[in-house]
Motif scaffolding. Structure first.
Motif, PDB file in Angstrom:
ATOM      1  N   GLN A 144      -4.816  -3.883  -6.147  1.00  0.00           N
ATOM      2  CA  GLN A 144      -5.479  -2.627  -5.849  1.00  0.00           C
ATOM      3  C   GLN A 144      -5.132  -1.645  -6.965  1.00  0.00           C
ATOM      4  O   GLN A 144      -3.984  -1.229  -7.099  1.00  0.00           O
ATOM      5  CB  GLN A 144      -5.039  -2.098  -4.484  1.00  0.00           C
ATOM      6  N   LYS A 195     -14.912   0.682  -7.224  1.00  0.00           N
ATOM      7  CA  LYS A 195     -14.258   0.205  -6.012  1.00  0.00           C
ATOM      8  C   LYS A 195     -15.306  -0.424  -5.115  1.00  0.00           C
ATOM      9  O   LYS A 195     -16.341   0.191  -4.821  1.00  0.00           O
ATOM     10  CB  LYS A 195     -13.565   1.344  -5.280  1.00  0.00           C
ATOM     11  N   THR A 230       0.813  -1.214   0.000  1.00  0.00           N
ATOM     12  CA  THR A 230       0.000   0.000   0.000  1.00  0.00           C
ATOM     13  C   THR A 230       0.847   1.265   0.000  1.00  0.00           C
ATOM     14  O   THR A 230       0.303   2.367   0.050  1.00  0.00           O
ATOM     15  CB  THR A 230      -0.924   0.008   1.230  1.00  0.00           C
ATOM     16  N   ASN A 259     -14.859   4.917  -9.184  1.00  0.00           N
ATOM     17  CA  ASN A 259     -13.444   5.156  -8.920  1.00  0.00           C
ATOM     18  C   ASN A 259     -12.715   5.633 -10.172  1.00  0.00           C
ATOM     19  O   ASN A 259     -11.495   5.730 -10.186  1.00  0.00           O
ATOM     20  CB  ASN A 259     -12.815   3.845  -8.398  1.00  0.00           C
ATOM     21  N   ASP A 299      -9.908  -2.536  -1.133  1.00  0.00           N
ATOM     22  CA  ASP A 299      -8.742  -2.294  -0.280  1.00  0.00           C
ATOM     23  C   ASP A 299      -8.125  -3.583   0.243  1.00  0.00           C
ATOM     24  O   ASP A 299      -6.966  -3.586   0.669  1.00  0.00           O
ATOM     25  CB  ASP A 299      -9.139  -1.408   0.912  1.00  0.00           C
ATOM     26  N   TRP A 300      -8.901  -4.675   0.219  1.00  0.00           N
ATOM     27  CA  TRP A 300      -8.412  -5.913   0.825  1.00  0.00           C
ATOM     28  C   TRP A 300      -7.987  -6.958  -0.202  1.00  0.00           C
ATOM     29  O   TRP A 300      -7.732  -8.114   0.154  1.00  0.00           O
ATOM     30  CB  TRP A 300      -9.497  -6.506   1.738  1.00  0.00           C
ATOM     31  N   SER A 335     -11.898  -3.051  -7.884  1.00  0.00           N
ATOM     32  CA  SER A 335     -10.861  -3.374  -6.913  1.00  0.00           C
ATOM     33  C   SER A 335     -11.411  -3.113  -5.518  1.00  0.00           C
ATOM     34  O   SER A 335     -12.509  -2.570  -5.357  1.00  0.00           O
ATOM     35  CB  SER A 335      -9.598  -2.538  -7.158  1.00  0.00           C
TER      36      SER A 335
END
Length: 318
Positions: A256, A262, A60, A138, A251-252, A249
């Motif tokens: 990403q 999103k 990240t 997104n 966050d987990w 996509s």
């Protein structure tokens, strides 16, 4: 010729597959160095301490497009290792690791790619319209165009490397070792699924999601054995990862990206996540492929024995 059996005609002692796998892994690890260096340098420049690097999720740290490019770069380097291993350790051609046909059937690759691309994209859009609260838009044109360029160029290399290792190289290696077809199918699927245990999805969803990864490996292995070649698996896997990276996509997830959508929902691990793909969608796809390509003799192709030629001719297959 039988897809697995044709490997008897090259250098196929099992130690070569062990050494070859190690060489490919070393190349892939070398390919990860640019990503690791870039992520650590950026992390330290932003005030992080070297003692906490191991606790920091380096996935990240970098900008998503740069992160994706450097992450996929390791697969491109790994693919170079694969080519070297096949050519120089086994005296084998890439064609013979790909298919039992005289030439690689690009129409099969294209069909699986387009077919699954349309179906998987349709499933994402249906879920978006059915559950709009689970998504946010997104889309940013400039970033998306860069993403598209990286994804189109490198994701097929990533997915192809995985297919060549598991549905090609090791499928043949384990097949010649066991002299049957079911053992390589099971082994490659379990190893393929097991390597995904380090994905962030497993940490978020729990180990039950391994059923999906191993089930996907089984599906790809079955279509490879039934079709006497991995063209369909190449097309399917490329479409699955490419369209997924471009469209949605979270966050987990391991990928990403600056995708169109999103997913902001809290992921589950129930019926929709595991049961539907593995026990409903994949069987339907097997039925469709079987009808299109006239697959027969399922028992022999999935569970039959592999007889070694009486007179072994160790030459490179053209």
């Amino acid at each position: 010729m039988n897809f697995i059996k044709q490997a008897f005609h090259v250098k196929h002692e099992f130690w070569r597959y062990l050494v070859g796998s190690l060489i490919i892994a070393v190349f892939a690890i070398i390919g990860q160095v640019p990503f690791a260096v870039a992520a650590i340098v950026k992390y330290l420049r932003e005030g992080g301490s070297i003692t906490s690097v191991e606790e920091q999720d380096l996935m990240t740290v970098l900008e998503p497009n740069l992160n994706l490019f450097l992450m996929l770069l390791s697969f491109a380097i790994g693919f170079i290792g694969l080519i070297i291993v096949v050519k120089y350790l086994h005296n084998q051609t890439m064609r013979s690791v790909t298919t039992a046909r005289p030439k690689i059937d690009w129409k099969r690759i294209l069909f699986a790619f387009v077919f699954w691309g349309i179906v998987s994209s349709g499933m994402i859009l249906i879920d978006y319209f059915a559950n709009p609260e689970d998504y946010v838009l997104n889309f940013q044109l400039n970033r998306f165009l860069i993403l598209a360029l990286i994804a189109v160029l490198l994701i097929p290399i990533q997915t192809s490397l995985e297919e060549y290792i598991f549905r090609g190289y090791l499928m043949q290696g384990f097949g010649l070792l066991a002299k049957n077809r079911w053992f390589p199918l099971i082994m490659t699927s379990v190893i393929f699924g097991g390597l995904h245990v380090f994905n962030p999805e497993v940490g978020k969803l729990g180990y039950g999601v391994m059923v999906y990864y191993i089930g996907t490996g089984l599906f790809l292995g079955i279509i490879t054995l039934m079709d006497e070649g991995m063209e369909l698996a190449l097309g399917f896997h490329a479409a699955n990862n490419l369209f997924g990276a471009l469209l949605v996509s979270a966050d987990w997830t391991v990928l990403q990206t600056h995708s169109v959508l999103k997913d902001i929902s809290e992921p589950g691990q129930g019926f929709g996540d595991i049961v539907i793909p593995v026990f409903i969608v994949f069987p339907i796809l097997l039925f469709i492929f079987a009808k299109k390509y006239n697959w027969t003799n399922w028992n022999d192709k999935l569970f039959g024995n592999i007889e070694e030629p009486i007179v072994e001719d160790i030459k490179t297959i053209d």
